[in-house]
Design a protein around this motif. Structure first.
Motif, short mmCIF file in Angstrom:
data_model
loop_
_atom_site.label_atom_id
_atom_site.label_comp_id
_atom_site.label_asym_id
_atom_site.label_seq_id
_atom_site.Cartn_x
_atom_site.Cartn_y
_atom_site.Cartn_z
N PHE A 187 -16.22 -16.66 99.37
CA PHE A 187 -16.24 -15.88 98.15
C PHE A 187 -16.00 -14.43 98.36
CE2 PHE A 187 -18.44 -13.51 94.92
CZ PHE A 187 -17.99 -13.91 93.43
N THR A 188 -16.79 -13.94 99.51
CA THR A 188 -16.79 -12.52 99.72
C THR A 188 -15.32 -12.30 100.26
OG1 THR A 188 -18.84 -11.94 99.91
CG2 THR A 188 -17.34 -10.78 101.26
N ASN A 189 -14.87 -13.09 101.11
CA ASN A 189 -13.46 -13.05 101.81
C ASN A 189 -12.26 -13.11 100.88
OD1 ASN A 189 -14.64 -12.62 104.40
ND2 ASN A 189 -14.24 -14.77 104.87
N ARG A 190 -12.47 -13.89 99.82
CA ARG A 190 -11.37 -13.74 98.74
C ARG A 190 -11.48 -12.79 97.86
NH1 ARG A 190 -12.95 -18.24 94.69
NH2 ARG A 190 -14.21 -16.42 93.81
N ASN A 191 -12.73 -12.31 97.43
CA ASN A 191 -12.72 -11.11 96.62
C ASN A 191 -12.21 -10.00 97.09
OD1 ASN A 191 -13.46 -12.85 94.46
ND2 ASN A 191 -15.42 -11.89 94.07
N THR A 192 -12.75 -10.01 98.60
CA THR A 192 -12.08 -8.73 99.23
C THR A 192 -10.74 -8.54 99.28
OG1 THR A 192 -14.26 -8.68 100.36
CG2 THR A 192 -12.49 -7.22 101.43
N THR A 193 -10.17 -9.43 99.61
CA THR A 193 -8.65 -9.80 99.78
C THR A 193 -7.81 -9.38 98.34
OG1 THR A 193 -8.74 -11.37 101.45
CG2 THR A 193 -6.69 -11.14 100.30
N PHE A 194 -8.34 -10.12 97.25
CA PHE A 194 -7.91 -10.01 96.02
C PHE A 194 -8.05 -8.50 95.57
CE2 PHE A 194 -7.88 -14.58 94.10
CZ PHE A 194 -7.29 -14.80 94.93
N MET A 195 -9.29 -7.91 95.68
CA MET A 195 -9.49 -6.60 95.14
C MET A 195 -8.50 -5.54 95.97
SD MET A 195 -12.41 -3.56 96.27
CE MET A 195 -11.48 -3.71 98.08
N THR A 196 -8.32 -5.89 97.41
CA THR A 196 -7.22 -4.96 98.04
C THR A 196 -5.99 -4.83 97.53
OG1 THR A 196 -8.95 -5.26 100.27
CG2 THR A 196 -6.63 -4.37 100.26
N TYR A 197 -5.57 -6.11 97.25
CA TYR A 197 -4.09 -6.39 96.67
C TYR A 197 -3.81 -5.92 95.40
CZ TYR A 197 -2.28 -8.39 101.14
OH TYR A 197 -1.84 -8.69 102.41
N ASN A 198 -4.91 -6.07 94.48
CA ASN A 198 -5.03 -5.55 93.30
C ASN A 198 -4.76 -3.85 93.31
OD1 ASN A 198 -4.98 -8.22 92.02
ND2 ASN A 198 -6.99 -8.11 91.45
N LEU A 199 -5.39 -3.17 94.07
CA LEU A 199 -5.50 -1.73 94.17
C LEU A 199 -4.18 -1.56 94.76
CD1 LEU A 199 -8.99 -1.11 96.05
CD2 LEU A 199 -8.35 -0.39 93.77
N LEU A 200 -3.64 -2.22 95.68
CA LEU A 200 -2.19 -1.88 96.19
C LEU A 200 -1.14 -2.00 95.01
CD1 LEU A 200 -2.45 -3.45 99.61
CD2 LEU A 200 -2.45 -1.06 99.07
N HIS A 201 -1.21 -3.09 94.22
CA HIS A 201 -0.15 -3.40 93.24
C HIS A 201 -0.28 -2.46 92.07
CE1 HIS A 201 1.25 -7.14 94.84
NE2 HIS A 201 0.06 -7.69 94.84
N LEU A 202 -1.29 -2.11 91.73
CA LEU A 202 -1.56 -1.15 90.77
C LEU A 202 -0.96 0.15 90.92
CD1 LEU A 202 -2.22 -0.26 87.72
CD2 LEU A 202 -4.54 -0.11 88.28
N ALA A 203 -1.54 0.78 92.13
CA ALA A 203 -0.97 2.09 92.84
C ALA A 203 0.52 2.17 93.20
CB ALA A 203 -1.55 2.41 94.09
N ASN A 204 1.08 1.19 93.37
CA ASN A 204 2.53 0.78 93.60
C ASN A 204 3.24 0.98 92.37
OD1 ASN A 204 4.23 0.81 95.84
ND2 ASN A 204 4.53 -1.21 95.76
N MET A 205 2.92 0.09 91.49
CA MET A 205 3.65 0.29 89.98
C MET A 205 3.34 1.68 89.36
SD MET A 205 2.39 -3.27 88.16
CE MET A 205 0.79 -3.26 88.50
N ILE A 206 2.37 2.15 89.58
CA ILE A 206 2.01 3.82 88.96
C ILE A 206 3.11 4.67 89.54
CG2 ILE A 206 0.56 5.73 88.98
CD1 ILE A 206 -1.77 3.56 88.42
N LYS A 207 3.06 4.49 91.01
CA LYS A 207 4.10 5.54 91.73
C LYS A 207 5.57 4.89 91.44
CE LYS A 207 3.03 7.56 95.53
NZ LYS A 207 2.26 7.94 96.76
N GLN A 208 5.77 3.71 91.51
CA GLN A 208 7.33 3.44 91.11
C GLN A 208 7.67 4.13 89.79
OE1 GLN A 208 7.29 -0.60 91.86
NE2 GLN A 208 7.62 -0.35 93.95
N HIS A 209 6.95 3.96 88.64
CA HIS A 209 7.05 4.56 87.47
C HIS A 209 6.83 6.00 87.38
CE1 HIS A 209 7.15 0.04 86.53
NE2 HIS A 209 7.90 0.41 85.54
N GLY A 210 6.52 6.78 88.36
CA GLY A 210 6.35 8.27 88.21
C GLY A 210 5.23 8.70 87.56
N GLY A 211 4.08 7.77 87.60
CA GLY A 211 2.86 7.87 86.90
C GLY A 211 3.01 7.85 85.29
N TYR A 212 1.68 8.04 84.77
CA TYR A 212 1.63 7.90 83.55
C TYR A 212 2.46 9.07 82.58
CZ TYR A 212 -2.36 4.87 83.92
OH TYR A 212 -3.11 3.78 84.24
#
Length: 236
Positions: A187-212
């Motif tokens: 449970f911990t390993n899965r959630n740690t992995t998902f959290m890490t990638y979700n942070l990366l995906h959102l940060a990447n999307m925001i940066k690719q679109h020049g921010g809000y």
């Protein structure tokens, strides 16, 4: 769809353990799991153990201007401001995040009135998450408070932006203790992995679109009189 490229991102982990270096931090143990993923994805990673620094209590950007002798916060904040992703790690004490984590949140709040080059609050276009460890109940409660505070000052929070590990309620082994078998906790390993990638995906999307877009959320434009589609309702 190809593998995403996260190599242009910077992440900062702030460990809010009560233990100064070089004492073993169980929170650092779980932080290191997430950090390893980030590094393998080419992310630039920074790490602060907050208690190792002489950071003053207070809600002003530089407490030396309020009469405090020493405040390392202005220098540390340069590293926070440079990061696209901020992950706060904390142990659980009496069901709550540590006092060190609360101090960090208060100092982040002190900076939240500053603005970026679009006139938005400074933490817009940055992403936040948290990592919790302990051998008593409170992972979700601590995450709730931390994630609320981060979004309130301007951080963006992706889905499932927290992870944690707790042992049995009461005295017992902690995350890095061999007898806890925490490193094999699915449970911990899965959630740690998902959290890490979700942070990366959102940060990447925001940066690719020049921010809000600054349409509808620029403090600078609001102060200049822009109201977009806002108007007070007429009461009769």
């Amino acid at each position: 769809m190809g593998t995403p490229d996260f190599s242009n991102l910077k992440a900062l982990y702030v460990n809010c353990t009560l233990k100064q270096s070089p004492r073993k931090s169980h929170t650092q143990g779980l932080i290191d799991v997430s950090k390893a993923i980030m590094k393998k994805e080419g992310v630039t990673v920074d790490d602060i153990r907050f208690i190792d620094h002489n950071v003053a209590f207070g809600v002003y950007p530089d407490m030396t201007k309020q009469g405090v002798d020493i405040d390392e916060w202005p220098e540390l904040f340069k590293r926070i401001e440079a990061a696209d992703i901020l992950i706060i790690g904390t142990p659980i004490w009496l069901g709550e995040k540590s006092s060190v984590a609360q101090k960090l949140i208060e100092r982040l709040y002190a900076m939240s009135g500053k603005t970026n080059d679009k006139g938005q609050y400074l933490f817009y276009n940055k992403v936040g998450g948290c990592i919790i460890t302990g051998n008593e109940d409170g992972v979700k409660h601590c995450a709730m408070g931390i994630l609320y505070a981060l979004q309130h000052v301007g951080y963006s929070i992706p889905p499932q932006a927290d992870c944690g590990w707790i042992g049995e309620v009461g005295p017992g082994p902690s995350y890095l203790d061999e007898e806890s078998n925490a490193k094999d906790n699915e449970f911990t390993n899965r959630n740690t992995t998902f959290m890490t990638y979700n942070l990366l995906h959102l940060a990447n999307m925001i940066k690719q679109h020049g921010g809000y877009s600054a349409y509808g959320n620029s403090r600078e434009e609001w102060d200049d009189g822009t109201r977009w589609n806002f108007e007070n309702p007429e009461y009769r």
